[in-house]
Structure formats: structure tokens, C-alpha cells
Scaffold this motif. Structure first.
Motif, PDB file in Angstrom:
ATOM      1  N   GLY A   1      -1.220 -20.460 -11.074  1.00  0.00           N
ATOM      2  CA  GLY A   1      -0.984 -20.601  -9.638  1.00  0.00           C
ATOM      3  C   GLY A   1      -0.820 -19.292  -8.911  1.00  0.00           C
ATOM      4  O   GLY A   1      -0.707 -19.267  -7.690  1.00  0.00           O
TER       5      GLY A   1
ATOM      6  N   GLU B   1       4.922 -23.204 -10.044  1.00  0.00           N
ATOM      7  CA  GLU B   1       4.124 -24.154 -10.812  1.00  0.00           C
ATOM      8  C   GLU B   1       4.878 -24.488 -12.087  1.00  0.00           C
ATOM      9  O   GLU B   1       5.704 -23.707 -12.563  1.00  0.00           O
ATOM     10  CB  GLU B   1       2.747 -23.583 -11.132  1.00  0.00           C
TER      11      GLU B   1
ATOM     12  N   GLY C   1       2.821 -29.302  -9.796  1.00  0.00           N
ATOM     13  CA  GLY C   1       2.303 -29.255  -8.435  1.00  0.00           C
ATOM     14  C   GLY C   1       1.327 -30.375  -8.154  1.00  0.00           C
ATOM     15  O   GLY C   1       1.375 -31.011  -7.098  1.00  0.00           O
TER      16      GLY C   1
END
Length: 512
Positions: free
Chosen positions: A55, A202, A321
């Protein structure tokens, strides 16, 4: 106590790299821009280790003055289902890059992104992408931005814009130069000597290393062996890696890091604090737990008080997420005609435990996003008639899930009264069918219509008019004031003096 290495080479409130979030409408080239940075600006020894779950990552850019500068990029999904992730990205970032395709202009998610960055009050730059295409029209994009009250510098405003092609690399270095210029104007600084603090961006469950989280350090330094407190849980920093999966001993402000083998799966967006002393960390975690109000719903309860049908779901996704976005997506399907109940929401592949829970509860759909399912689990699901909807593309999964939910929505039934007829004579009854004669008192009696049998003002049942005759000749209908003969299907008994209240129903399927 902070690591000595940091004490020697860093001072309090030193300049730190900018944290940049890249956002834009789906398919406008955000991913292509990020891929260009990854391939050309991440050191070759590290680029191969970047995982799709991180991420965030760090790029190195050599400025026009020959200085090597670092920039941390946060990746956010472009589809509308991930609006919460984009919002969080805007909150933790210092600078935003808003990507707009030169040939398409402003789209719905573009407007959402613009509202987010303006609401977050962070500086941003407009990246007008795909200028290599013949149909590209950067000036039209700038005009559309002006209608949204965003004036770029070339239009006399203060918002910088860069026309780029992530496909060919044109002006991509110029975009990085603009980001670094904005960072200099913001005077971004951090204390490298204190214990690290930041946010979880994340999280996912690794099949070999267990619960794994991406932490973005916003201030201070994090060291291998530290304790971190996140969500009221004390965790030990054992497996500690940089964004490329390389084992490290320490990390400073603006750096994304991976920590694994966590006891609990941390929530996305949860703040974390690090401690060199384990007891101090545990005391801090206990304080958070005592203050925290538990707002989690009872995962096994099925709401029934409303009397409306309920769509029960088990949600599985690859990372936290994605799971959060999936939950938001499923909850959007709830409205007056149907309730939504999430029985379980976890990261990881669909397994036999999920199928058994669905089987025990009854009428449960398992929804998976970017997850696998082994053959034994699939076989069990098929044998148990448990529905599984899964996919790797979010908008396709939305469409498939929408069809599943619509099955549970009851149709809208509209009744139209068309007449009343009084039974004068009952000729014959054969099982559920009765042949009777009478006179139409109101409207008409019609072949194929429904009817309520009314006796002394009480409705005793409901029937179907199979056949209608007038003067012993079949007719589609007989109008008011005329005599008729009719074959009526009704499981009860029709008597002389009963009234048929004749009506039609239109059944309309509801959709989301």
C-alpha cells in the motif's frame, strides 16, 4: 530509549520526506503512474520485493540540482467502492496528486477526490495524464477544473498542473520536481530521536507469517525489538521489513514498514505508538482498552424485528483495506425492502469453517474479493447448496453481488379493482372448481382475473376466474348489469348470495 545510530546522525525536527497520495478516477492512469515510479525510481535491488499488500513505497529522485530526495507514495484504489480508503489516504498524506485523463476529463471519482483534498486542506498537484494519445485535450481538462472552482497556474490560479504520459515517461520527472517543490514550501519536519508514532495503512493475514500490517511512521523512529500499541493491543516488533520486504533494524519518519506475526489484526487507519519498554507499552494498551467503548455488532444475530427479508453474508478479502471496502459495499444494498446482516468478516481465503457457518445459519452467501478457495471447500459448498460469489475485479463483483441480493427483495404487488359480481346460482362443484351464475353489480367480470369471495362483508378466501360466459357463449368479460356464467377456482365453497370482488394484480420486481 532511541537507537544510538539515530541519535548520532539525526537531530530533533529534521526535514523528512513528503508522504504523497495519488488519487483519481478508475482507469485514468493512476496505476500506470505509480508503476512508472516503481520501475524507474525504486532501487533495482529492492523493486523486486514490493508486494501488492504494502500500500506504500519509497522512490528516490535526483533533482535538477543533483540532490537525492526520497518521496513516499500511498496507493489508493480508484473504484468508487474504495472511497473510504481514498479519504484516509488524503488524511495521512502531506501532498496529493490528482490524476485526470487528458482525453476523458473530470469524472465522478475525480470530483470526489477533489472534494477530499480540498476538505483535507493539503496541497495538491493536477497530473493530466495520457497526453500521448491523439484525442488528448489538456485545455479542456483545465476548463472543466475551472468549472469546479480549481484554477491551475496557467489559468491564473495557484494550483500547479503537469501534463504527463506515464506510458512514455514524458514529464514524469517534472511531476516529481513539482511534488518536491510543494514539500519544500510545507517545511515538513519530524523528530527522528523519539519513539515512533504513525498509522496502520494496510493489514492482511499472511499464510506463513500470520497477521501482517503496513505501518506508516509519521514521527519518531521505530526499531526492531520495540513494542507497539495499536487498538489497545501490545505487539512486539519481531519480523520487521521495509516496503520492499528487506529485513531492517530501524526506520524513521515518512517510511512505510511491514511488521508480521502480530497477535491481532489491526484496524486500517488505527494509530500506533511504539515503546522501548515492554511494561510501559502494556500499561498504555490497558489504558486504551479501559477507555474504549465496544461498538462491534453481535456477528451471529439476524435482525428479525423489522419483518423484512435479510441477506446474510460472510465476507472474505485479501487484505483489511479491501475487506473494509467490501463491508461498505454490502451495507449499501440495505434499504426499506431488505436488511443486510454480516455474519463474519475476515481476511484470508474462503475455508470450510465459512461454509459450515453458512450451512448452519441457512441462506447465507459467501462473498470473496481477491481470495482463493481450495477444491475440498468448493465441494463442500456445492454439496451444502451454499452460494459463493467471488472475483478479483471490484465492479464485476458488485454486479454479481447485486444480482444475489435482488433475489431476496420481495416484488411490489399493485392491485387494481375492476368489478363486483353477485352469485345467484351455484350449478356444480368439482374439487376446487365451481361453476356458478350471477349478475355483474359493478365494473366487469373478466377471464383470468383474481377475485375475493365476500360473504356477509367478510372475505372468506381468494380465487381465480378461469372462464367467463355470456348467454352460454365464452366471452373475455361481461360488463355491469349483465348476467354471466363463470368457472371459478377456489378451494373453499362458493354459496348463493356471495359476492365476487374482482381485481387484477401487477407484480413488479424490485431492483437495487
Amino acid at each position: 530509549m532511541a537507537d544510538k545510530k539515530f541519535e548520532k546522525k539525526e537531530m530533533i525536527k529534521e526535514a523528512r520526506p513528503p508522504i504523497v497520495v495519488v488519487m483519481g478516477h478508475i482507469d485514468h492512469g493512476k496505476t500506470t503512474i505509480l508503476d512508472w515510479f516503481r520501475k524507474t525510481k525504486v532501487a533495482e535491488k529492492e523493486s523486486g520485493g514490493i508486494t501488492q499488500h504494502i500500500g506504500a513505497y519509497v522512490v528516490e529522485h535526483t533533482t535538477q540540482k543533483g540532490e537525492k530526495k526520497h518521496i513516499t507514495f500511498i496507493d489508493t484504489p480508484g473504484h468508487e467502492a474504495f472511497s473510504k480508503l481514498r479519504s484516509r489516504g488524503a488524511r495521512v498524506a502531506d501532498i496529493a496528486v490528482v490524476v485526470i485523463a487528458a482525453e476523458e476529463g473530470i469524472k465522478p471519482q475525480t470530483k470526489e477526490v477533489l472534494d477530499l483534498v480540498r476538505g483535507s486542506e493539503i496541497p495538491f498537484v493536477i497530473a493530466i495524464n495520457k497526453i500521448d494519445r491523439p484525442e488528448a485535450n489538456p485545455e479542456r481538462v483545465k476548463q472543466e477544473l475551472a468549472k469546479e472552482e480549481i484554477l491551475v497556474e496557467s489559468y491564473g490560479g495557484k494550483i500547479p498542473s503537469v501534463e504527463v504520459s506515464a506510458k512514455t515517461g514524458k514529464n514524469m520527472d517534472g511531476l516529481l520536481e513539482m511534488i518536491l517543490l510543494l514539500a519544500d514550501l510545507e517545511h515538513l519536519k519530524a523528530d527522528f530521536t523519539k519513539q515512533g508514532t504513525g498509522v496502520v495503512i494496510e493489514a492482511h493475514r499472511d499464510p506463513k507469517r500470520g497477521n501482517t500490517a503496513t505501518l506508516l511512521i509519521q514521527d519518531g523512529a521505530l526499531h526492531s525489538g520495540d513494542s507497539i500499541v495499536v487498538g489497545g493491543v501490545r505487539e512486539s516488533v519481531k519480523i520487521f521489513e521495509n516496503f520492499a520486504g528487506k529485513s531492517i533494524q530501524e526506520a524513521g519518519p515518512s517510511e512505510p514498514v511491514l511488521v508480521s506475526s502480530l497477535k491481532e489484526m489491526p484496524g486500517i487507519g488505527e494509530p500506533f505508538e511504539s515503546f522501548s519498554d515492554r511494561n510501559a507499552a502494556e500499561s498504555h494498551a490497558e489504558g486504551i482498552r479501559e477507555r474504549r467503548i465496544d461498538t462491534k455488532k453481535n456477528g451471529g444475530a439476524v435482525p428479525e424485528e423489522s419483518g423484512k427479508p435479510v441477506f446474510n453474508a460472510i465476507l472474505k478479502a485479501d487484505v483489511a483495506g479491501s475487506l473494509e471496502a467490501l463491508e461498505e459495499l454490502v451495507k449499501r444494498f440495505e434499504f426499506d425492502a431488505i436488511g443486510i446482516n454480516i455474519l463474519r468478516s475476515e481476511t484470508g481465503d474462503i475455508n470450510e469453517s465459512d461454509v459450515k457457518l453458512a450451512q448452519a445459519t441457512g441462506r447465507v452467501t459467501i462473498v470473496g474479493f481477491r481470495v482463493g478457495i481450495d477444491q475440498s471447500t468448493r465441494t463442500l459448498a456445492e454439496a451444502s447448496n451454499v452460494r459463493i460469489v467471488s472475483g478479483d475485479v471490484i465492479y464485476q463483483l458488485i454486479d454479481d453481488l447485486k444480482k444475489e441480493v435482488e433475489v431476496f427483495i420481495p416484488p411490489v404487488v399493485t392491485r387494481t379493482d375492476i368489478g363486483k359480481a353477485k352469485i345467484v346460482k351455484v350449478f356444480k362443484k368439482d374439487g376446487a372448481r365451481t361453476i356458478a351464475g350471477g349478475r355483474v353489480a359493478e365494473g366487469e367480470i373478466k377471464k383470468g382475473a383474481l377475485c375475493e369471495i365476500v360473504r356477509t362483508k367478510d372475505v372468506i378466501g381468494r380465487g381465480l376466474i378461469i372462464q367467463v360466459q355470456q348467454n352460454k357463449i365464452d366471452a373475455p368479460s361481461v360488463s355491469v348489469g349483465k348476467e354471466f356464467g363463470a368457472l371459478v377456482e377456489f378451494r373453499g365453497t362458493i354459496e348463493e348470495g356471495d359476492v365476487l370482488a374482482i381485481f387484477e394484480e401487477q407484480i413488479t420486481k424490485q431492483t437495487l
